[in-house]
Design a protein around this motif. Structure first.
Motif, PDB file in Angstrom:
ATOM      1  N   ALA A 113       0.848  -1.196   0.000  1.00 23.85           N
ATOM      2  CA  ALA A 113       0.000   0.000   0.000  1.00 23.85           C
ATOM      3  C   ALA A 113       0.880   1.241   0.000  1.00 23.85           C
ATOM      4  CB  ALA A 113      -0.922   0.015   1.222  1.00 23.85           C
ATOM      5  N   VAL A 114       0.311   2.319  -0.529  1.00 24.17           N
ATOM      6  CA  VAL A 114       0.947   3.633  -0.499  1.00 24.17           C
ATOM      7  C   VAL A 114      -0.066   4.592   0.125  1.00 24.17           C
ATOM      8  CG1 VAL A 114       1.898   5.534  -1.862  1.00 24.17           C
ATOM      9  CG2 VAL A 114       2.354   3.161  -2.542  1.00 24.17           C
ATOM     10  N   HIS A 115       0.369   5.289   1.162  1.00 31.57           N
ATOM     11  CA  HIS A 115      -0.464   6.264   1.853  1.00 31.57           C
ATOM     12  C   HIS A 115       0.071   7.653   1.508  1.00 31.57           C
ATOM     13  CE1 HIS A 115      -2.016   2.910   4.318  1.00 31.57           C
ATOM     14  NE2 HIS A 115      -0.776   2.473   4.208  1.00 31.57           N
ATOM     15  N   LEU A 116      -0.745   8.458   0.815  1.00 33.11           N
ATOM     16  CA  LEU A 116      -0.334   9.779   0.351  1.00 33.11           C
ATOM     17  C   LEU A 116      -0.939  10.865   1.223  1.00 33.11           C
ATOM     18  CD1 LEU A 116      -0.967   9.277  -3.467  1.00 33.11           C
ATOM     19  CD2 LEU A 116       1.200   9.132  -2.258  1.00 33.11           C
ATOM     20  N   PHE A 117      -0.129  11.850   1.549  1.00 31.98           N
ATOM     21  CA  PHE A 117      -0.571  13.001   2.336  1.00 31.98           C
ATOM     22  C   PHE A 117      -0.144  14.246   1.568  1.00 31.98           C
ATOM     23  CE2 PHE A 117       0.081   9.394   5.035  1.00 31.98           C
ATOM     24  CZ  PHE A 117      -1.080   9.348   5.791  1.00 31.98           C
ATOM     25  N   TYR A 118      -1.058  14.720   0.708  1.00 33.13           N
ATOM     26  CA  TYR A 118      -0.731  15.845  -0.163  1.00 33.13           C
ATOM     27  C   TYR A 118      -0.484  17.118   0.627  1.00 33.13           C
ATOM     28  CZ  TYR A 118      -2.422  12.920  -3.998  1.00 33.13           C
ATOM     29  OH  TYR A 118      -2.589  11.921  -4.907  1.00 33.13           O
ATOM     30  N   GLY A 119       0.457  17.920   0.143  1.00 30.87           N
ATOM     31  CA  GLY A 119       0.746  19.207   0.759  1.00 30.87           C
ATOM     32  C   GLY A 119       2.192  19.598   0.564  1.00 30.87           C
ATOM     33  N   ASP A 120       2.482  20.840   0.887  1.00 30.41           N
ATOM     34  CA  ASP A 120       3.836  21.367   0.697  1.00 30.41           C
ATOM     35  C   ASP A 120       4.691  21.320   1.955  1.00 30.41           C
ATOM     36  OD1 ASP A 120       3.458  22.017  -2.015  1.00 30.41           O
ATOM     37  OD2 ASP A 120       2.392  23.849  -1.443  1.00 30.41           O
ATOM     38  N   ALA A 121       4.107  20.906   3.072  1.00 28.73           N
ATOM     39  CA  ALA A 121       4.855  20.900   4.338  1.00 28.73           C
ATOM     40  C   ALA A 121       5.489  19.534   4.576  1.00 28.73           C
ATOM     41  CB  ALA A 121       3.920  21.240   5.495  1.00 28.73           C
ATOM     42  N   PRO A 122       6.734  19.502   5.073  1.00 31.43           N
ATOM     43  CA  PRO A 122       7.345  18.226   5.441  1.00 31.43           C
ATOM     44  C   PRO A 122       6.572  17.627   6.626  1.00 31.43           C
ATOM     45  CG  PRO A 122       8.948  20.033   5.575  1.00 31.43           C
ATOM     46  CD  PRO A 122       7.608  20.629   5.285  1.00 31.43           C
ATOM     47  N   ARG A 123       6.246  16.362   6.533  1.00 33.47           N
ATOM     48  CA  ARG A 123       5.467  15.716   7.591  1.00 33.47           C
ATOM     49  C   ARG A 123       6.078  14.410   8.069  1.00 33.47           C
ATOM     50  NH1 ARG A 123      -0.451  16.520   4.860  1.00 33.47           N
ATOM     51  NH2 ARG A 123      -0.798  18.634   5.588  1.00 33.47           N
ATOM     52  N   GLU A 124       7.308  14.138   7.711  1.00 35.84           N
ATOM     53  CA  GLU A 124       7.895  12.850   8.076  1.00 35.84           C
ATOM     54  C   GLU A 124       7.910  12.626   9.585  1.00 35.84           C
ATOM     55  OE1 GLU A 124      10.208  14.044   4.306  1.00 35.84           O
ATOM     56  OE2 GLU A 124       9.485  15.048   6.101  1.00 35.84           O
ATOM     57  N   ALA A 125       8.302  13.625  10.353  1.00 34.77           N
ATOM     58  CA  ALA A 125       8.372  13.456  11.813  1.00 34.77           C
ATOM     59  C   ALA A 125       6.987  13.149  12.375  1.00 34.77           C
ATOM     60  CB  ALA A 125       8.946  14.712  12.477  1.00 34.77           C
ATOM     61  N   PHE A 126       5.976  13.846  11.893  1.00 34.68           N
ATOM     62  CA  PHE A 126       4.615  13.614  12.360  1.00 34.68           C
ATOM     63  C   PHE A 126       4.152  12.200  11.999  1.00 34.68           C
ATOM     64  CE2 PHE A 126       0.073  13.474  11.802  1.00 34.68           C
ATOM     65  CZ  PHE A 126      -0.386  14.010  12.998  1.00 34.68           C
ATOM     66  N   LEU A 127       4.424  11.758  10.763  1.00 33.66           N
ATOM     67  CA  LEU A 127       4.002  10.424  10.337  1.00 33.66           C
ATOM     68  C   LEU A 127       4.743   9.332  11.100  1.00 33.66           C
ATOM     69  CD1 LEU A 127       3.647  11.103   6.521  1.00 33.66           C
ATOM     70  CD2 LEU A 127       1.797  10.638   8.156  1.00 33.66           C
ATOM     71  N   GLU A 128       6.030   9.554  11.354  1.00 38.04           N
ATOM     72  CA  GLU A 128       6.776   8.581  12.172  1.00 38.04           C
ATOM     73  C   GLU A 128       6.143   8.460  13.552  1.00 38.04           C
ATOM     74  OE1 GLU A 128      10.937   8.009  14.587  1.00 38.04           O
ATOM     75  OE2 GLU A 128      10.870   9.562  13.050  1.00 38.04           O
ATOM     76  N   LYS A 129       5.835   9.589  14.152  1.00 37.28           N
ATOM     77  CA  LYS A 129       5.218   9.581  15.484  1.00 37.28           C
ATOM     78  C   LYS A 129       3.858   8.870  15.446  1.00 37.28           C
ATOM     79  CE  LYS A 129       3.946  12.721  19.238  1.00 37.28           C
ATOM     80  NZ  LYS A 129       3.853  14.107  19.680  1.00 37.28           N
ATOM     81  N   ALA A 130       3.076   9.107  14.398  1.00 39.47           N
ATOM     82  CA  ALA A 130       1.771   8.456  14.269  1.00 39.47           C
ATOM     83  C   ALA A 130       1.926   6.940  14.126  1.00 39.47           C
ATOM     84  CB  ALA A 130       1.025   9.027  13.070  1.00 39.47           C
ATOM     85  N   LEU A 131       2.911   6.497  13.348  1.00 42.13           N
ATOM     86  CA  LEU A 131       3.156   5.052  13.198  1.00 42.13           C
ATOM     87  C   LEU A 131       3.586   4.435  14.525  1.00 42.13           C
ATOM     88  CD1 LEU A 131       4.940   5.079   9.745  1.00 42.13           C
ATOM     89  CD2 LEU A 131       2.759   3.948  10.254  1.00 42.13           C
ATOM     90  N   ARG A 132       4.447   5.141  15.265  1.00 42.20           N
ATOM     91  CA  ARG A 132       4.866   4.646  16.581  1.00 42.20           C
ATOM     92  C   ARG A 132       3.673   4.540  17.522  1.00 42.20           C
ATOM     93  NH1 ARG A 132      10.648   6.339  18.714  1.00 42.20           N
ATOM     94  NH2 ARG A 132      11.826   6.386  16.793  1.00 42.20           N
ATOM     95  N   ALA A 133       2.767   5.514  17.475  1.00 46.05           N
ATOM     96  CA  ALA A 133       1.585   5.494  18.343  1.00 46.05           C
ATOM     97  C   ALA A 133       0.683   4.303  18.021  1.00 46.05           C
ATOM     98  CB  ALA A 133       0.810   6.798  18.209  1.00 46.05           C
ATOM     99  N   LEU A 134       0.729   3.840  16.774  1.00 49.64           N
ATOM    100  CA  LEU A 134      -0.070   2.680  16.371  1.00 49.64           C
ATOM    101  C   LEU A 134       0.639   1.351  16.656  1.00 49.64           C
ATOM    102  CD1 LEU A 134      -1.479   4.033  12.994  1.00 49.64           C
ATOM    103  CD2 LEU A 134      -2.745   3.670  15.127  1.00 49.64           C
ATOM    104  N   GLY A 135       1.883   1.427  17.146  1.00 50.85           N
ATOM    105  CA  GLY A 135       2.597   0.206  17.531  1.00 50.85           C
ATOM    106  C   GLY A 135       3.795  -0.158  16.690  1.00 50.85           C
TER     107      GLY A 135
END
Length: 167
Positions: A113-135
């Motif tokens: 799967a590919v999960h896309l988050f459109y936008g011009d802002a870098p979001r890697e740190a936020f997405l990493e944190k979200a993945l960690r919160a999910l386990g």
């Protein structure tokens, strides 16, 4: 469909690649930690990345292309998705291994799967944190995240995680 998009489509954004690991893997990520071999158990590996300045479609098609062997099965789905958006894109003719993600994408693990988050802002740190919160657990600090000391853009989970959402 294995492409999950969030936001108004544009050619910039962050993404999470979800790879299905069916059998144990032994994988090094180029020169990372001196070429250390990581043992990856069956489950899911998540790679967090971004492509700004209009490079998102070409970056994702590059990830779905292997330097040796057939492309990931999802490459055709990505091409169709971009075509449906009216974007004229094509996969690269060849690929050299450059980023940590390239070594992961070259492995037998299949892009699920590919999960896309459109936008011009870098979001890697936020997405990493979200993945960690999910386990999900990082494979190693700095892996895939050389620009973020202590961060990791490569995480593992024993199975698929619930859908990611961001506001």
């Amino acid at each position: 469909m294995s492409v999950h998009a969030h936001g108004e489509p544009q050619k910039s954004g962050a993404y999470v690649l979800e790879l299905a690991v069916e059998v144990p893997l032994e994988l090094s990520f180029g020169r990372f930690q001196g070429g250390r071999v990581f043992r990856i158990a069956p489950g899911r590996v998540y790679y967090v990345g971004s492509a700004l300045a209009g490079r998102l479609p070409s970056r994702l098609l590059r990830h779905a292309t292997r330097a040796a062997g057939p492309p990931h099965r999802m490459r055709g789905e990505l091409l169709a998705y971009f075509h449906d958006l009216g974007w004229a894109v094509r996969p690269p003719a060849h690929k050299t291994l450059h980023w940590h993600a390239d070594h992961l994408m070259e492995s037998p693990a299949e892009l699920a799967a590919v999960h896309l988050f459109y936008g011009d802002a870098p979001r890697e740190a936020f997405l990493e944190k979200a993945l960690r919160a999910l386990g999900a657990k990082p494979l190693a600090p700095g892996l895939g995240a050389g620009d973020r000391p202590g961060g990791s853009h490569v995480l593992w989970a024993p199975g698929p995680l619930p859908p990611l959402t961001i506001s």
